[in-house]
Scaffold this motif. Structure first.
Motif, PDB file in Angstrom:
ATOM      1  N   ALA A   1     -71.406  42.482   2.865  1.00 25.29           N
ATOM      2  CA  ALA A   1     -69.670  42.602   3.294  1.00 25.29           C
ATOM      3  C   ALA A   1     -68.237  42.674   2.466  1.00 25.29           C
ATOM      4  O   ALA A   1     -67.556  42.884   3.150  1.00 25.29           O
ATOM      5  N   GLU A   2     -68.470  43.353   1.225  1.00 18.54           N
ATOM      6  CA  GLU A   2     -67.280  43.950   0.281  1.00 18.54           C
ATOM      7  C   GLU A   2     -67.797  45.104   0.754  1.00 18.54           C
ATOM      8  O   GLU A   2     -66.279  45.476   0.987  1.00 18.54           O
ATOM      9  N   GLU A   3     -68.379  45.777   1.344  1.00 25.91           N
ATOM     10  CA  GLU A   3     -68.232  47.362   1.758  1.00 25.91           C
ATOM     11  C   GLU A   3     -68.295  46.889   3.280  1.00 25.91           C
ATOM     12  O   GLU A   3     -67.038  48.243   4.255  1.00 25.91           O
ATOM     13  N   SER A   4     -68.305  46.465   4.047  1.00 28.04           N
ATOM     14  CA  SER A   4     -68.103  46.320   5.392  1.00 28.04           C
ATOM     15  C   SER A   4     -67.470  45.116   6.425  1.00 28.04           C
ATOM     16  O   SER A   4     -66.592  45.923   7.440  1.00 28.04           O
ATOM     17  N   CYS A   5     -67.329  44.207   6.077  1.00 26.37           N
ATOM     18  CA  CYS A   5     -65.843  42.961   6.073  1.00 26.37           C
ATOM     19  C   CYS A   5     -65.089  42.488   5.535  1.00 26.37           C
ATOM     20  O   CYS A   5     -64.464  41.914   5.921  1.00 26.37           O
ATOM     21  N   ALA A   6     -64.955  42.741   4.231  1.00 25.29           N
ATOM     22  CA  ALA A   6     -64.287  42.013   3.194  1.00 25.29           C
ATOM     23  C   ALA A   6     -62.745  43.076   4.186  1.00 25.29           C
ATOM     24  O   ALA A   6     -61.361  41.877   3.736  1.00 25.29           O
ATOM     25  N   ASP A   7     -62.022  43.919   4.493  1.00 18.46           N
ATOM     26  CA  ASP A   7     -61.185  44.350   4.320  1.00 18.46           C
ATOM     27  C   ASP A   7     -60.400  43.312   5.633  1.00 18.46           C
ATOM     28  O   ASP A   7     -59.165  43.230   5.491  1.00 18.46           O
ATOM     29  N   CYS A   8     -61.013  43.114   6.401  1.00 18.41           N
ATOM     30  CA  CYS A   8     -60.765  42.136   7.879  1.00 18.41           C
ATOM     31  C   CYS A   8     -60.381  40.839   7.814  1.00 18.41           C
ATOM     32  O   CYS A   8     -59.889  39.690   7.677  1.00 18.41           O
ATOM     33  N   HIS A   9     -61.931  40.484   7.075  1.00 15.95           N
ATOM     34  CA  HIS A   9     -62.210  38.982   6.809  1.00 15.95           C
ATOM     35  C   HIS A   9     -62.560  38.134   5.289  1.00 15.95           C
ATOM     36  O   HIS A   9     -61.994  37.162   5.367  1.00 15.95           O
ATOM     37  N   GLY A  10     -61.720  39.340   4.760  1.00 10.14           N
ATOM     38  CA  GLY A  10     -60.872  38.782   3.661  1.00 10.14           C
ATOM     39  C   GLY A  10     -62.526  38.702   2.271  1.00 10.14           C
ATOM     40  O   GLY A  10     -63.897  38.088   2.891  1.00 10.14           O
ATOM     41  N   GLU A  11     -61.718  38.827   0.880  1.00  6.43           N
ATOM     42  CA  GLU A  11     -63.488  38.663   0.230  1.00  6.43           C
ATOM     43  C   GLU A  11     -64.369  37.269   0.455  1.00  6.43           C
ATOM     44  O   GLU A  11     -65.518  37.775   0.010  1.00  6.43           O
ATOM     45  N   ASP A  12     -63.528  36.376   1.081  1.00  5.43           N
ATOM     46  CA  ASP A  12     -64.447  35.516   0.892  1.00  5.43           C
ATOM     47  C   ASP A  12     -65.018  35.035   2.513  1.00  5.43           C
ATOM     48  O   ASP A  12     -65.570  33.574   2.592  1.00  5.43           O
ATOM     49  N   GLY A  13     -64.895  35.821   3.333  1.00  4.95           N
ATOM     50  CA  GLY A  13     -64.683  35.863   4.872  1.00  4.95           C
ATOM     51  C   GLY A  13     -64.072  34.348   4.924  1.00  4.95           C
ATOM     52  O   GLY A  13     -64.338  34.411   6.352  1.00  4.95           O
ATOM     53  N   ALA A  14     -62.497  34.134   5.144  1.00  5.23           N
ATOM     54  CA  ALA A  14     -61.936  33.241   4.913  1.00  5.23           C
ATOM     55  C   ALA A  14     -61.457  33.512   6.346  1.00  5.23           C
ATOM     56  O   ALA A  14     -61.110  32.700   7.053  1.00  5.23           O
ATOM     57  N   GLY A  15     -61.251  35.134   6.933  1.00  2.00           N
ATOM     58  CA  GLY A  15     -60.579  35.085   7.424  1.00  2.00           C
ATOM     59  C   GLY A  15     -58.775  34.799   7.598  1.00  2.00           C
ATOM     60  O   GLY A  15     -58.345  34.421   6.179  1.00  2.00           O
ATOM     61  N   ASP A  16     -57.538  35.139   8.319  1.00  3.12           N
ATOM     62  CA  ASP A  16     -56.453  34.108   8.509  1.00  3.12           C
ATOM     63  C   ASP A  16     -56.106  34.328   9.714  1.00  3.12           C
ATOM     64  O   ASP A  16     -56.832  34.743  10.407  1.00  3.12           O
ATOM     65  N   ALA A  17     -55.196  34.263   9.852  1.00  2.29           N
ATOM     66  CA  ALA A  17     -54.272  34.391  11.611  1.00  2.29           C
ATOM     67  C   ALA A  17     -54.630  35.531  12.318  1.00  2.29           C
ATOM     68  O   ALA A  17     -54.842  34.959  13.203  1.00  2.29           O
ATOM     69  N   ASP A  18     -54.706  36.752  11.741  1.00  2.00           N
ATOM     70  CA  ASP A  18     -55.508  37.722  12.851  1.00  2.00           C
ATOM     71  C   ASP A  18     -57.525  37.965  12.814  1.00  2.00           C
ATOM     72  O   ASP A  18     -56.841  38.522  14.061  1.00  2.00           O
ATOM     73  N   PHE A  19     -57.813  37.454  11.605  1.00  2.00           N
ATOM     74  CA  PHE A  19     -59.154  37.326  11.846  1.00  2.00           C
ATOM     75  C   PHE A  19     -59.053  35.771  10.831  1.00  2.00           C
ATOM     76  O   PHE A  19     -59.576  35.343  10.659  1.00  2.00           O
ATOM     77  N   PRO A  20     -60.136  35.989  11.925  1.00  2.00           N
ATOM     78  CA  PRO A  20     -61.765  34.633  12.379  1.00  2.00           C
ATOM     79  C   PRO A  20     -62.139  34.275  10.763  1.00  2.00           C
ATOM     80  O   PRO A  20     -62.962  35.186  10.641  1.00  2.00           O
ATOM     81  N   ALA A  21     -62.573  33.227  10.587  1.00  2.17           N
ATOM     82  CA  ALA A  21     -63.387  32.711   9.498  1.00  2.17           C
ATOM     83  C   ALA A  21     -64.436  33.157   9.472  1.00  2.17           C
ATOM     84  O   ALA A  21     -65.329  33.118  10.791  1.00  2.17           O
ATOM     85  N   ILE A  22     -65.278  33.345   9.268  1.00  2.31           N
ATOM     86  CA  ILE A  22     -67.231  33.460   8.732  1.00  2.31           C
ATOM     87  C   ILE A  22     -68.157  33.299   8.253  1.00  2.31           C
ATOM     88  O   ILE A  22     -69.021  33.039   8.222  1.00  2.31           O
ATOM     89  N   THR A  23     -67.149  31.898   6.830  1.00  3.56           N
ATOM     90  CA  THR A  23     -67.747  31.414   5.452  1.00  3.56           C
ATOM     91  C   THR A  23     -68.164  30.312   6.396  1.00  3.56           C
ATOM     92  O   THR A  23     -67.278  30.001   7.708  1.00  3.56           O
ATOM     93  N   GLY A  24     -69.154  30.058   6.222  1.00  3.84           N
ATOM     94  CA  GLY A  24     -69.647  29.092   6.221  1.00  3.84           C
ATOM     95  C   GLY A  24     -70.831  28.920   7.356  1.00  3.84           C
ATOM     96  O   GLY A  24     -71.052  27.879   8.164  1.00  3.84           O
ATOM     97  N   MET A  25     -70.404  30.051   8.445  1.00  4.63           N
ATOM     98  CA  MET A  25     -70.885  30.450   9.743  1.00  4.63           C
ATOM     99  C   MET A  25     -72.853  29.929  10.070  1.00  4.63           C
ATOM    100  O   MET A  25     -73.609  30.525   8.441  1.00  4.63           O
ATOM    101  N   SER A  26     -73.264  29.712  10.377  1.00  2.30           N
ATOM    102  CA  SER A  26     -75.051  29.410  10.794  1.00  2.30           C
ATOM    103  C   SER A  26     -75.285  30.660  10.663  1.00  2.30           C
ATOM    104  O   SER A  26     -75.005  31.598  11.345  1.00  2.30           O
ATOM    105  N   VAL A  27     -76.380  31.221  10.097  1.00  4.18           N
ATOM    106  CA  VAL A  27     -77.462  31.658  10.290  1.00  4.18           C
ATOM    107  C   VAL A  27     -77.711  32.551  12.060  1.00  4.18           C
ATOM    108  O   VAL A  27     -77.154  33.464  12.855  1.00  4.18           O
ATOM    109  N   ALA A  28     -77.690  31.623  12.536  1.00  2.00           N
ATOM    110  CA  ALA A  28     -78.205  32.411  13.927  1.00  2.00           C
ATOM    111  C   ALA A  28     -76.620  32.532  14.587  1.00  2.00           C
ATOM    112  O   ALA A  28     -76.761  33.189  15.391  1.00  2.00           O
TER     113      ALA A  28
END
Length: 102
Positions: A32-59
């Motif tokens: 996540a730190e390598e591939s996702c954080a640049d857009c979704h943020g360090e905690d996956g919370a996202g912002d106005a341009d990128f959706p939150a992925i924090t707390g998504m179910s595995v499925a």
């Protein structure tokens, strides 16, 4: 013959009962730190341009990544490109990691 079939059946059931390798949350965090954080943020919370992925179910997370990989989800060309770089293990690890965040 029946004894052989029964033995084979039990052996096959035993193989099916062996669990697959569990997802690695720590590996998911590293990916996540390598591939996702640049857009979704360090905690996956996202912002106005990128959706939150924090707390998504595995499925839910896994479904989204597979859909980006196979082209059935086309909302974001950048996500399609990034998802295609992920292995099945990467997706499982990322899904496990983001599911642990609240």
């Amino acid at each position: 013959m029946n004894k052989l079939m029964l033995t084979t059946l039990f052996a096959a059931c035993g193989l099916l009962a062996v669990p697959g390798q569990a997802a690695d949350v720590a590996a998911g965090k590293a990916k996540a730190e390598e591939s996702c954080a640049d857009c979704h943020g360090e905690d996956g919370a996202g912002d106005a341009d990128f959706p939150a992925i924090t707390g998504m179910s595995v499925a839910e997370f896994t479904k989204a990544m597979v859909e980006y990989q196979n082209g059935t989800r086309t909302k974001s060309p950048k996500m399609t490109k990034e998802a295609k770089k992920l292995s099945e293990a990467d997706i499982a690890n990322l899904a496990a990691y983001y599911a642990t965040l609240k």
